[in-house]
Design a protein around this motif. Structure first.
Motif, mmCIF file in Angstrom:
data_model
loop_
_atom_site.group_PDB
_atom_site.id
_atom_site.type_symbol
_atom_site.label_atom_id
_atom_site.label_comp_id
_atom_site.label_asym_id
_atom_site.label_seq_id
_atom_site.Cartn_x
_atom_site.Cartn_y
_atom_site.Cartn_z
ATOM 1 N N VAL A 51 0.831 -1.211 0.000
ATOM 2 C CA VAL A 51 0.000 0.000 0.000
ATOM 3 C C VAL A 51 0.865 1.260 0.000
ATOM 4 O O VAL A 51 0.601 2.226 -0.724
ATOM 5 C CB VAL A 51 -0.982 0.009 1.184
ATOM 6 C CG1 VAL A 51 -1.841 1.277 1.166
ATOM 7 C CG2 VAL A 51 -1.887 -1.215 1.135
ATOM 8 N N ALA A 52 1.961 1.231 0.774
ATOM 9 C CA ALA A 52 2.846 2.406 0.821
ATOM 10 C C ALA A 52 3.491 2.643 -0.551
ATOM 11 O O ALA A 52 3.604 3.784 -1.017
ATOM 12 C CB ALA A 52 3.915 2.204 1.885
ATOM 13 N N ALA A 53 3.906 1.562 -1.219
ATOM 14 C CA ALA A 53 4.513 1.707 -2.558
ATOM 15 C C ALA A 53 3.475 2.201 -3.567
ATOM 16 O O ALA A 53 3.788 3.003 -4.456
ATOM 17 C CB ALA A 53 5.102 0.373 -3.007
ATOM 18 N N SER A 54 2.230 1.744 -3.419
ATOM 19 C CA SER A 54 1.153 2.209 -4.300
ATOM 20 C C SER A 54 0.926 3.701 -4.118
ATOM 21 O O SER A 54 0.778 4.457 -5.081
ATOM 22 C CB SER A 54 -0.140 1.447 -4.005
ATOM 23 O OG SER A 54 -0.005 0.062 -4.270
ATOM 24 N N ARG A 55 0.921 4.135 -2.853
ATOM 25 C CA ARG A 55 0.714 5.559 -2.564
ATOM 26 C C ARG A 55 1.836 6.404 -3.128
ATOM 27 O O ARG A 55 1.579 7.446 -3.764
ATOM 28 C CB ARG A 55 0.629 5.727 -1.038
ATOM 29 C CG ARG A 55 0.550 7.142 -0.540
ATOM 30 C CD ARG A 55 -0.788 7.793 -0.874
ATOM 31 N NE ARG A 55 -0.882 9.090 -0.235
ATOM 32 C CZ ARG A 55 -1.264 9.262 1.029
ATOM 33 N NH1 ARG A 55 -1.562 8.173 1.760
ATOM 34 N NH2 ARG A 55 -1.346 10.457 1.565
ATOM 35 N N ARG A 56 3.073 5.956 -2.985
ATOM 36 C CA ARG A 56 4.195 6.713 -3.524
ATOM 37 C C ARG A 56 4.095 6.782 -5.040
ATOM 38 O O ARG A 56 4.332 7.813 -5.656
ATOM 39 C CB ARG A 56 5.518 6.070 -3.088
ATOM 40 C CG ARG A 56 6.747 6.790 -3.616
ATOM 41 C CD ARG A 56 8.035 6.147 -3.140
ATOM 42 N NE ARG A 56 9.186 6.792 -3.768
ATOM 43 C CZ ARG A 56 10.454 6.392 -3.602
ATOM 44 N NH1 ARG A 56 10.725 5.343 -2.835
ATOM 45 N NH2 ARG A 56 11.439 7.029 -4.205
ATOM 46 N N PHE A 57 3.678 5.644 -5.651
ATOM 47 C CA PHE A 57 3.500 5.615 -7.107
ATOM 48 C C PHE A 57 2.468 6.643 -7.542
ATOM 49 O O PHE A 57 2.686 7.402 -8.498
ATOM 50 C CB PHE A 57 3.074 4.218 -7.567
ATOM 51 C CG PHE A 57 2.675 4.155 -9.009
ATOM 52 C CD1 PHE A 57 1.333 4.182 -9.373
ATOM 53 C CD2 PHE A 57 3.631 4.090 -10.013
ATOM 54 C CE1 PHE A 57 0.957 4.144 -10.714
ATOM 55 C CE2 PHE A 57 3.269 4.051 -11.348
ATOM 56 C CZ PHE A 57 1.930 4.079 -11.699
ATOM 57 N N ALA A 58 1.325 6.667 -6.848
ATOM 58 C CA ALA A 58 0.259 7.601 -7.229
ATOM 59 C C ALA A 58 0.752 9.044 -7.163
ATOM 60 O O ALA A 58 0.435 9.867 -8.026
ATOM 61 C CB ALA A 58 -0.945 7.420 -6.306
ATOM 62 N N GLU A 59 1.561 9.349 -6.156
ATOM 63 C CA GLU A 59 2.126 10.695 -6.025
ATOM 64 C C GLU A 59 3.093 10.974 -7.170
ATOM 65 O O GLU A 59 3.020 11.993 -7.843
ATOM 66 C CB GLU A 59 2.866 10.814 -4.685
ATOM 67 C CG GLU A 59 2.016 10.647 -3.443
ATOM 68 C CD GLU A 59 1.209 11.896 -3.077
ATOM 69 O OE1 GLU A 59 0.458 11.850 -2.093
ATOM 70 O OE2 GLU A 59 1.340 12.906 -3.815
ATOM 71 N N GLU A 60 4.002 10.025 -7.426
ATOM 72 C CA GLU A 60 5.059 10.246 -8.425
ATOM 73 C C GLU A 60 4.527 10.220 -9.854
ATOM 74 O O GLU A 60 5.070 10.877 -10.742
ATOM 75 C CB GLU A 60 6.168 9.207 -8.255
ATOM 76 C CG GLU A 60 6.955 9.363 -6.952
ATOM 77 C CD GLU A 60 7.985 8.265 -6.750
ATOM 78 O OE1 GLU A 60 8.828 8.422 -5.858
ATOM 79 O OE2 GLU A 60 7.929 7.245 -7.487
ATOM 80 N N ALA A 61 3.460 9.439 -10.073
ATOM 81 C CA ALA A 61 2.900 9.341 -11.430
ATOM 82 C C ALA A 61 2.087 10.575 -11.794
ATOM 83 O O ALA A 61 1.724 10.776 -12.957
ATOM 84 C CB ALA A 61 2.024 8.096 -11.544
ATOM 85 N N GLY A 62 1.785 11.402 -10.802
ATOM 86 C CA GLY A 62 1.061 12.640 -11.050
ATOM 87 C C GLY A 62 -0.399 12.428 -11.414
ATOM 88 O O GLY A 62 -0.993 13.221 -12.146
ATOM 89 N N LEU A 63 -0.991 11.343 -10.867
ATOM 90 C CA LEU A 63 -2.370 11.011 -11.245
ATOM 91 C C LEU A 63 -3.389 11.386 -10.176
ATOM 92 O O LEU A 63 -4.588 11.299 -10.375
ATOM 93 C CB LEU A 63 -2.465 9.509 -11.555
ATOM 94 C CG LEU A 63 -1.707 9.054 -12.811
ATOM 95 C CD1 LEU A 63 -1.605 7.532 -12.847
ATOM 96 C CD2 LEU A 63 -2.391 9.580 -14.077
ATOM 97 N N LEU A 64 -2.912 11.825 -9.006
ATOM 98 C CA LEU A 64 -3.830 12.123 -7.912
ATOM 99 C C LEU A 64 -4.594 13.419 -8.171
ATOM 100 O O LEU A 64 -4.005 14.426 -8.552
ATOM 101 C CB LEU A 64 -3.053 12.260 -6.592
ATOM 102 C CG LEU A 64 -2.660 10.986 -5.860
ATOM 103 C CD1 LEU A 64 -1.802 11.318 -4.663
ATOM 104 C CD2 LEU A 64 -3.896 10.216 -5.437
ATOM 105 N N THR A 65 -5.895 13.395 -7.952
ATOM 106 C CA THR A 65 -6.678 14.637 -7.980
ATOM 107 C C THR A 65 -6.696 15.222 -6.565
ATOM 108 O O THR A 65 -6.384 14.544 -5.582
ATOM 109 C CB THR A 65 -8.129 14.336 -8.410
ATOM 110 O OG1 THR A 65 -8.716 13.459 -7.430
ATOM 111 C CG2 THR A 65 -8.163 13.682 -9.773
#
Ligand code: ATP
Ligand code: PAF
Length: 273
Positions: free
Chosen positions: A204-218
């Motif tokens: 889950v932590a790696a998923s969260r970091r990915f979402a931040e780094e991929a620039g996909l979070l609204t």
């Protein structure tokens, strides 16, 4: 008696894209979660595709029907929202392959059927690793991209409860059709992290970091994730949808009213009747 198949939903937490002109070799590396909430597909004598009783056009399903060269249709039912990161298109395509094969005694193996649905998703631009993840179950890690015989998989052990909250959809085809270099670098890093420490928390932590780094979070998703952080839990974004998922009780502990399901066990297979 018309054949019916259940295929689990699948939430991808992180991924990297691996295109290939040979669709069975194309796919994604990454990690996801197979859900007890999924898609029930039944073969029908009339042509066409329905989802929850409404006619719908879902390209990977139509590709599977064309590939099997049948004058049949399918009726699909699911509690999951289409286009919101739950792998509904992949589940519909895989379920279609299974029920039409059962109905016509096509003599296809499980790897044949998974490959058929994987190819349909890749060629439609609607998925890269959902189908192989749905076929495996559990918390599948896609170590190498591709259909059975080309890809390689492992999994994160454990886990039971999944919570999810969807605010809306994202077009997978649009995201995959754009520049995926940045997200793929982030996805490779996430996979390496989870392979080093294959635990639920690391996933889950790696998923969260990915979402931040991929620039996909609204902004809306970010606010929900921060509320979950504030109660000492972690959640992340379902790829690709405006959807938050948590392994455990993070969303409800933060005061939200999420949907709740369980992890579809690894190796549980797909129920076909
Ligand atoms: N109302 C709709 N909303 C979203 N997609 C729709 C709709 N009607 C038909 N479609 C088709 O359904 C497919 C949706 O595929 P998509 O991969 O975006 O959804 P998904 O599999 O549910 O999510 P994900 O792949 O992000 O997990 C596309 O082929 C799209 O054209
Ligand atoms: C690419 C993706 C995020 C969207 O379908 C994922 O679900 C997958 O690998 O199919």
């Amino acid at each position: 008696m018309h054949a019916t198949a259940f295929v689990p939903g699948h939430v991808t937490g992180f991924f990297s894209t691996h295109p290939d002109e040979r669709p069975l070799r194309a796919g994604s590396r990454g990690g996801g979660v197979a859900l007890s909430h999924g898609v029930e597909t039944t073969v029908t004598d009339d042509t066409g595709v329905t989802l929850n009783g409404e006619s719908i056009s879902v390209e990977p399903v139509e590709r599977v029907l064309d590939a099997l060269d049948v004058d049949l249709g399918v009726a699909c039912e699911t509690p999951l929202p289409l286009g919101s990161g739950f792998g509904v298109s992949g589940a519909m395509a895989l379920g279609t392959a299974y029920v039409v094969s059962a109905h016509t005694a096509a003599g296809l193996s499980e790897n044949d059927l998974v490959s058929l649905a994987h190819r349909a998703e890749v060629e439609s631009g609607t998925g890269l690793g959902d189908v192989v993840g749905q076929a495996r179950g559990g918390i599948p890690l896609r170590l190498e991209p591709g259909a059975p015989g080309y890809g390689a998989m492992d999994g994160v052990p454990g886990g039971s409860r999944v919570e999810y909250l969807s605010l809306g959809g994202l077009s997978t085809a649009d995201v995959l059709g754009g520049d995926t270099e940045t997200l793929s670098v982030a996805g490779e890093r996430a996979l390496e992290t989870v392979r080093e420490t294959p635990t639920l928390a690391t996933f889950v932590a790696a998923s969260r970091r990915f979402a931040e780094e991929a620039g996909l979070l609204t902004d809306e998703l970010r606010a929900i994730l921060r509320d979950v952080d504030a109660v000492g839990e972690t959640a992340s974004m379902a790829m690709l949808g405006e959807t938050v998922f948590a392994l455990g009780t993070g969303l409800s502990d933060a005061g939200y009213d999420p949907a709740v399901c369980r992890i579809h066990p690894p190796g549980a297979g797909l129920r076909v009747e």
